[in-house]
Design an enzyme around this catalytic site. Structure first.
Site, mmCIF file in Angstrom:
data_model
loop_
_atom_site.group_PDB
_atom_site.id
_atom_site.type_symbol
_atom_site.label_atom_id
_atom_site.label_comp_id
_atom_site.label_asym_id
_atom_site.label_seq_id
_atom_site.Cartn_x
_atom_site.Cartn_y
_atom_site.Cartn_z
ATOM 1 N N CYS A 193 -13.092 -29.081 6.173
ATOM 2 C CA CYS A 193 -11.803 -28.496 5.799
ATOM 3 C C CYS A 193 -10.710 -29.555 5.839
ATOM 4 C CB CYS A 193 -11.454 -27.365 6.753
ATOM 5 S SG CYS A 193 -9.914 -26.514 6.332
ATOM 6 N N GLY B 235 -11.445 3.906 -0.189
ATOM 7 C CA GLY B 235 -12.496 4.594 0.548
ATOM 8 C C GLY B 235 -13.683 3.735 0.914
ATOM 9 N N CYS C 197 -6.910 -28.729 10.487
ATOM 10 C CA CYS C 197 -8.111 -29.559 10.624
ATOM 11 C C CYS C 197 -7.799 -31.044 10.512
ATOM 12 C CB CYS C 197 -9.152 -29.143 9.590
ATOM 13 S SG CYS C 197 -9.784 -27.499 9.949
ATOM 14 N N ASP D 63 0.856 -1.172 0.000
ATOM 15 C CA ASP D 63 0.000 0.000 0.000
ATOM 16 C C ASP D 63 0.900 1.232 0.000
ATOM 17 O OD1 ASP D 63 -2.942 0.944 1.971
ATOM 18 O OD2 ASP D 63 -2.265 1.469 -0.034
ATOM 19 N N ASP E 134 -2.727 8.200 -1.864
ATOM 20 C CA ASP E 134 -4.085 8.750 -1.885
ATOM 21 C C ASP E 134 -4.521 9.150 -0.488
ATOM 22 O OD1 ASP E 134 -4.122 6.171 -0.825
ATOM 23 O OD2 ASP E 134 -6.195 5.820 -1.444
ATOM 24 N N ASP F 253 -8.007 -7.782 0.067
ATOM 25 C CA ASP F 253 -7.094 -8.043 1.188
ATOM 26 C C ASP F 253 -7.840 -7.803 2.487
ATOM 27 O OD1 ASP F 253 -6.879 -4.882 1.013
ATOM 28 O OD2 ASP F 253 -6.222 -5.556 2.998
ATOM 29 N N GLN G 291 -11.334 7.266 -5.475
ATOM 30 C CA GLN G 291 -11.944 7.720 -4.238
ATOM 31 C C GLN G 291 -13.319 8.338 -4.557
ATOM 32 O OE1 GLN G 291 -10.988 7.031 -1.255
ATOM 33 N NE2 GLN G 291 -8.874 6.355 -1.547
ATOM 34 N N GLY H 34 0.842 3.861 1.953
ATOM 35 C CA GLY H 34 1.212 4.391 3.259
ATOM 36 C C GLY H 34 0.252 5.427 3.821
ATOM 37 N N CYS I 146 -7.386 -28.742 5.752
ATOM 38 C CA CYS I 146 -6.110 -28.047 5.975
ATOM 39 C C CYS I 146 -5.281 -28.753 7.044
ATOM 40 C CB CYS I 146 -6.358 -26.591 6.367
ATOM 41 S SG CYS I 146 -6.658 -26.305 8.128
ATOM 42 N N HIS J 129 -5.550 -22.038 9.542
ATOM 43 C CA HIS J 129 -6.870 -22.474 9.071
ATOM 44 C C HIS J 129 -7.671 -21.323 8.454
ATOM 45 C CE1 HIS J 129 -10.920 -24.033 8.815
ATOM 46 N NE2 HIS J 129 -11.298 -22.938 9.477
#
Ligand SMILES: CNc1nc2c(CCc3ccc(C(F)(F)F)cc3)c3[nH]c(N)nc(=O)c3cc2[nH]1
Ligand SMILES: [Zn+2]
Length: 372
Positions: free
Chosen positions: A307, A219, A312, A93, A147, A269, A192, A95, A309, A338
């Protein structure tokens, strides 16, 4: 070379689409969830863990890394990939968002943002050029434009002036990028405009008129209601070019991911999976599970019965509950693994569903089981 987006297939009944982002550090299948690695690590996860769970790209934090370990060490390390032993794509990003969510007495001027470090109170100035320069030193594969992310409740005049300044900053950052970045580094513009559709349209049209390698919707996920988020998301996404990646920043919970991908977003994210893991909450196909509850004291079944994983397959709710109750770090590690796996696997299932034109069916099936 800067990234290349390859559109593979659009779902027949929604704007969801499958693609691949080709970068110098590898290919990223989309739609994709990106684990957040704030301080140069996805908390408690090794790169081997991340590869094992199917992570294709992680996020690094420009603000934090600039303050600690600082760019002198980062440059001497040869960049973040080498420093943290992760040789796949890294997105950073710019910052600005982190300055506003973490530092004290920050001040915005046309030049940029001055702020005091949340660590030692030292004074700093971030400008569009400085932000790109730091992301250059990190060797970020996908960089974000500098931004201002405005509060969901900001008034029209403030949002309009902020949005226009963000456009001027975007131009400055892009010019600096063309002059100084490595050719393998890509830069995204960020749209934005707050909760105002006319400002969102102006920001989208003027941002996409600049030759960025991809575009983010900024935003959002900053305190607005779910309805507002979805409304602005669905209004704004169509203005973004189809032949470049689209990133909805700060998303999110499973429903926000589904809504974003349904609108045609490719990347998302969120700190959620690792943050709630450290508080003892698991994401499961049947909704959230607070493993510290006494109900699981003698429950020797896995977190999520659907699951497969590492967590699990090898540990029970009772054991993880015990670890969390005695504050053993392994508890947070097993839950983080997990939760990240759960969201990455959900994205893989979404990609498969889109390939078979059944994205909406999969969304309904997921929502019914999850309890949405
Ligand atoms: C949580 N909601 C939200 N997060 C938002 C973010 C941060 C995204 C981010 C990136 C990197 C990291 C790192 F820890 F991995 F570094 C952590 C978080 C935004 N970022 C920018 N630039 N503009 C926005 O308008 C914006 C809106 C955002 N809504
Ligand atoms: Zn699992």
């Amino acid at each position: 070379m800067a990234l290349k987006y390859e559109l593979i297939k659009k779902d027949k009944y929604s704007n969801a689409r499958v693609g691949v982002i080709h970068t110098a550090h590898g290919d990223i299948p989309t739609p994709i969830f990106m684990p957040v690695g704030t301080l140069g690590t996805v908390k408690t996860m090794t790169p081997e863990d991340l590869l094992g769970m199917g992570a294709k790209i992680i996020l690094g934090n420009t603000y934090h890394l600039y303050l600690k370990p600082g760019m002198d060490i980062m440059k001497k390390a040869g960049g973040l990939h080498k420093f943290m032993n992760w040789d796949k794509p890294i997105l950073t990003d710019s910052g600005g968002f982190q300055v506003f969510s973490l530092s004290d007495n920050r001040k915005i001027t046309e030049e940029g943002v001055t702020f005091r470090s949340h660590i030692d109170g030292s004074k700093h100035l971030f400008t569009p050029e400085k932000s790109i320069s730091i992301q250059n030193d990190i060797h970020s594969d996908i960089m974000m434009s500098f931004d201002e992310c405005v509060d969901a409740r900001a008034d029209y005049d403030y949002v309009e002036n902020s949005m226009k300044r963000t456009l001027r900053w975007a131009k400055r950052g892009l010019d600096y990028h063309k002059e100084h970045s490595h050719p393998d580094q890509s830069l995204f513009g960020i749209v934005q405009g707050g909760m105002f559709k006319d400002l969102r349209e102006r920001s989208a049209r003027e941002t996409t008129a600049m030759d960025f390698d991809g575009f983010s919707i900024g935003g959002l996920s900053v305190g607005e209601t779910k309805e507002e988020m979805i409304d602005i998301l669905n209004f704004t996404t169509p203005f973004l070019p189809k032949d470049k990646p689209r990133y909805n920043m700060g998303v999110g919970t499973p429903d926000y991911l589904f809504e974003s991908f349904e609108a045609g977003i490719d990347m998302a994210d969120c700190v959620l999976p690792t943050r709630i893991a450290r508080n003892g909450t698991a994401l499961t196909s049947r909704g959230r599970l607070v493993v510290k509850n006494a109900a699981y004291k003698e429950d020797f079944t896995s977190l999520d019965h659907e699951c497969d994983c590492y967590t699990c397959r090898n540990y029970s709710r009772a054991y993880i509950r015990h670890l969390m109750n005695v504050n053993e770090i392994l508890g947070a590690r097993l839950l983080s693994y997990h939760n990240l796996y759960f969201l990455l696997k959900m994205c893989e299932n979404i990609r498969e569903a889109i390939m078979e034109d059944r994205f909406l069916d999969y969304k309904k099936e997921f929502y019914d089981k999850y309890g949405y």
